[in-house]
Design a protein around this motif. Structure first.
Motif, PDB file in Angstrom:
ATOM      1  N   LEU A  23     -16.308 -42.671   3.300  1.00 21.58           N
ATOM      2  CA  LEU A  23     -15.961 -43.248   4.604  1.00 21.58           C
ATOM      3  C   LEU A  23     -17.180 -43.311   5.535  1.00 21.58           C
ATOM      4  CD1 LEU A  23     -12.533 -41.455   5.121  1.00 21.58           C
ATOM      5  CD2 LEU A  23     -12.880 -43.907   4.760  1.00 21.58           C
ATOM      6  N   GLY A  24     -18.341 -42.955   4.986  1.00 21.48           N
ATOM      7  CA  GLY A  24     -19.567 -43.037   5.772  1.00 21.48           C
ATOM      8  C   GLY A  24     -19.925 -41.763   6.500  1.00 21.48           C
ATOM      9  N   GLY A  25     -19.247 -40.684   6.165  1.00 18.90           N
ATOM     10  CA  GLY A  25     -19.493 -39.424   6.853  1.00 18.90           C
ATOM     11  C   GLY A  25     -20.562 -38.567   6.193  1.00 18.90           C
ATOM     12  N   THR A  26     -20.947 -37.525   6.903  1.00 23.06           N
ATOM     13  CA  THR A  26     -21.934 -36.550   6.442  1.00 23.06           C
ATOM     14  C   THR A  26     -21.210 -35.280   6.042  1.00 23.06           C
ATOM     15  OG1 THR A  26     -23.602 -37.421   7.942  1.00 23.06           O
ATOM     16  CG2 THR A  26     -23.961 -35.186   7.128  1.00 23.06           C
ATOM     17  N   VAL A  27     -21.681 -34.620   4.991  1.00 21.05           N
ATOM     18  CA  VAL A  27     -21.060 -33.372   4.553  1.00 21.05           C
ATOM     19  C   VAL A  27     -22.041 -32.217   4.696  1.00 21.05           C
ATOM     20  CG1 VAL A  27     -20.143 -32.099   2.575  1.00 21.05           C
ATOM     21  CG2 VAL A  27     -19.433 -34.458   2.962  1.00 21.05           C
ATOM     22  N   PHE A  28     -21.620 -31.189   5.400  1.00 16.82           N
ATOM     23  CA  PHE A  28     -22.383 -29.950   5.472  1.00 16.82           C
ATOM     24  C   PHE A  28     -21.810 -29.022   4.400  1.00 16.82           C
ATOM     25  CE2 PHE A  28     -22.790 -31.857   9.637  1.00 16.82           C
ATOM     26  CZ  PHE A  28     -24.146 -31.719   9.905  1.00 16.82           C
ATOM     27  N   ASP A  29     -22.523 -28.972   3.278  1.00 17.29           N
ATOM     28  CA  ASP A  29     -22.043 -28.257   2.096  1.00 17.29           C
ATOM     29  C   ASP A  29     -22.429 -26.783   2.196  1.00 17.29           C
ATOM     30  OD1 ASP A  29     -21.524 -27.196  -0.402  1.00 17.29           O
ATOM     31  OD2 ASP A  29     -22.173 -28.991  -1.480  1.00 17.29           O
ATOM     32  N   CYS A  30     -21.494 -25.965   2.644  1.00 19.03           N
ATOM     33  CA  CYS A  30     -21.791 -24.549   2.854  1.00 19.03           C
ATOM     34  C   CYS A  30     -22.072 -23.816   1.544  1.00 19.03           C
ATOM     35  CB  CYS A  30     -20.641 -23.873   3.605  1.00 19.03           C
ATOM     36  SG  CYS A  30     -20.496 -24.444   5.303  1.00 19.03           S
ATOM     37  N   ASP A  31     -21.458 -24.261   0.458  1.00 19.56           N
ATOM     38  CA  ASP A  31     -21.751 -23.655  -0.840  1.00 19.56           C
ATOM     39  C   ASP A  31     -23.216 -23.872  -1.200  1.00 19.56           C
ATOM     40  OD1 ASP A  31     -19.289 -22.601  -1.299  1.00 19.56           O
ATOM     41  OD2 ASP A  31     -18.581 -24.199  -2.605  1.00 19.56           O
ATOM     42  N   GLN A  32     -23.704 -25.102  -0.990  1.00 20.71           N
ATOM     43  CA  GLN A  32     -25.097 -25.402  -1.306  1.00 20.71           C
ATOM     44  C   GLN A  32     -26.044 -24.645  -0.376  1.00 20.71           C
ATOM     45  OE1 GLN A  32     -26.168 -27.294  -4.020  1.00 20.71           O
ATOM     46  NE2 GLN A  32     -28.047 -26.232  -3.437  1.00 20.71           N
ATOM     47  N   ILE A  33     -25.685 -24.586   0.903  1.00 23.50           N
ATOM     48  CA  ILE A  33     -26.492 -23.831   1.865  1.00 23.50           C
ATOM     49  C   ILE A  33     -26.566 -22.370   1.440  1.00 23.50           C
ATOM     50  CG2 ILE A  33     -26.575 -22.975   4.249  1.00 23.50           C
ATOM     51  CD1 ILE A  33     -25.262 -25.679   5.065  1.00 23.50           C
ATOM     52  N   TYR A  34     -25.415 -21.830   1.028  1.00 23.29           N
ATOM     53  CA  TYR A  34     -25.324 -20.442   0.572  1.00 23.29           C
ATOM     54  C   TYR A  34     -26.247 -20.208  -0.618  1.00 23.29           C
ATOM     55  CZ  TYR A  34     -23.099 -16.633  -2.113  1.00 23.29           C
ATOM     56  OH  TYR A  34     -22.853 -15.515  -2.869  1.00 23.29           O
ATOM     57  N   HIS A  35     -26.182 -21.100  -1.617  1.00 21.09           N
ATOM     58  CA  HIS A  35     -27.006 -20.936  -2.816  1.00 21.09           C
ATOM     59  C   HIS A  35     -28.491 -21.106  -2.492  1.00 21.09           C
ATOM     60  CE1 HIS A  35     -23.705 -20.360  -5.496  1.00 21.09           C
ATOM     61  NE2 HIS A  35     -23.162 -21.521  -5.197  1.00 21.09           N
ATOM     62  N   ASP A  36     -28.811 -22.015  -1.569  1.00 25.81           N
ATOM     63  CA  ASP A  36     -30.205 -22.193  -1.168  1.00 25.81           C
ATOM     64  C   ASP A  36     -30.740 -20.944  -0.461  1.00 25.81           C
ATOM     65  OD1 ASP A  36     -30.208 -24.728  -2.219  1.00 25.81           O
ATOM     66  OD2 ASP A  36     -29.936 -25.753  -0.293  1.00 25.81           O
ATOM     67  N   LEU A  37     -29.907 -20.361   0.394  1.00 19.94           N
ATOM     68  CA  LEU A  37     -30.310 -19.143   1.095  1.00 19.94           C
ATOM     69  C   LEU A  37     -30.569 -18.003   0.115  1.00 19.94           C
ATOM     70  CD1 LEU A  37     -27.902 -19.144   4.183  1.00 19.94           C
ATOM     71  CD2 LEU A  37     -30.386 -19.388   4.236  1.00 19.94           C
ATOM     72  N   LEU A  38     -29.749 -17.927  -0.926  1.00 15.44           N
ATOM     73  CA  LEU A  38     -29.913 -16.868  -1.912  1.00 15.44           C
ATOM     74  C   LEU A  38     -31.217 -17.014  -2.707  1.00 15.44           C
ATOM     75  CD1 LEU A  38     -26.291 -16.442  -3.322  1.00 15.44           C
ATOM     76  CD2 LEU A  38     -27.480 -15.007  -1.671  1.00 15.44           C
ATOM     77  N   LYS A  39     -31.774 -18.214  -2.676  1.00 15.38           N
ATOM     78  CA  LYS A  39     -33.045 -18.448  -3.370  1.00 15.38           C
ATOM     79  C   LYS A  39     -34.246 -18.251  -2.446  1.00 15.38           C
ATOM     80  CE  LYS A  39     -31.265 -21.933  -6.619  1.00 15.38           C
ATOM     81  NZ  LYS A  39     -31.323 -23.374  -6.986  1.00 15.38           N
ATOM     82  N   THR A  40     -34.055 -18.524  -1.150  1.00 17.29           N
ATOM     83  CA  THR A  40     -35.220 -18.604  -0.259  1.00 17.29           C
ATOM     84  C   THR A  40     -35.264 -17.574   0.869  1.00 17.29           C
ATOM     85  OG1 THR A  40     -34.094 -20.217   1.169  1.00 17.29           O
ATOM     86  CG2 THR A  40     -35.365 -21.093  -0.690  1.00 17.29           C
ATOM     87  N   ASP A  41     -34.113 -17.024   1.251  1.00 16.77           N
ATOM     88  CA  ASP A  41     -34.070 -16.136   2.413  1.00 16.77           C
ATOM     89  C   ASP A  41     -34.311 -14.686   1.967  1.00 16.77           C
ATOM     90  OD1 ASP A  41     -33.320 -14.540   4.634  1.00 16.77           O
ATOM     91  OD2 ASP A  41     -32.055 -16.158   5.387  1.00 16.77           O
TER      92      ASP A  41
END
Length: 199
Positions: A23-41
């Motif tokens: 529908l043209g919207g943006t998704v803030f994927d918290c699962d992906q953010i979570y996994h990225d944080l576990l790699k970089t934070d």
């Protein structure tokens, strides 16, 4: 229009999120953010390491070791969620900023992390347990026993229903549920467009 989408693993959140994208919207994927944080934070990993010894080795999270702990101990899972939800919430809130348009926040911890306050509406995705088990086994290549363990470690579907504004039940095949999601979210897009035209 910010829409919060929540529900247990294997319920069909991904299909709902894809509908938002279509529908043209943006998704803030918290699962992906979570996994990225576990790699970089590093600070987050240090906190996890202190709370769950042996789960971070040489700066890398040992996911199976952590899963074995938290999926068999509800209190340990709560502790992990308290640690990670706060970190994810900070990232999403910063990314939203002055965002305007259609967007979805994808998060199992929508309420625990306080992300729900950023949403105009919240939607619970639910599905029969047997369907969820089948999806998890096929998607993640895990055993039936482990799939059921993951599901039982999460909040019951009634919790999501009670806390959300709307419920979408994934009781159909993938194509039919996708169409159901599109029709459901389209009404809010139309409402939003009508509101802006009237201003």
């Amino acid at each position: 229009m910010i829409i919060g989408i929540t529900g247990g693993t294997g319920c069909g959140k991904t299909t709902a999120l894809d509908a938002i994208r279509r529908l043209g919207g943006t998704v803030f994927d918290c699962d992906q953010i979570y996994h990225d944080l576990l790699k970089t934070d590093k600070a987050l990993l240090k906190t996890i390491s202190l709370r769950f010894p042996g789960t971070v080795i040489e700066g890398e999270l040992q996911r199976k070791a952590l899963g074995a702990i938290v999926f068999s101990d509800p209190e340990a899972l709560k502790d992990l969620n308290r640690i990670t939800h706060h970190a994810v919430c900070e990232v999403v809130e910063g990314a939203l900023g002055d965002f305007s348009g259609l967007a979805a926040i994808d998060a199992i911890g929508l309420f625990e992390s306080d992300l729900a306050r950023l949403c105009d509406i919240t939607v619970a995705i639910t599905a029969p347990e047997e369907d969820r088990v089948t999806r998890l086994m096929a998607r993640d290549g895990i055993s039936e026993e482990y799939a059921r363990m993951r599901i039982s470690a999460q909040k019951p579907q009634d919790y999501f229903r009670e806390h959300c504004d709307y419920t979408l039940e994934n009781d159909r095949d993938a194509a039919a549920f996708s169409a159901k999601c599109l029709a459901f979210f389209r009404q809010f897009v139309i409402m939003e467009e009508t509101t802006h035209k009237g201003e």
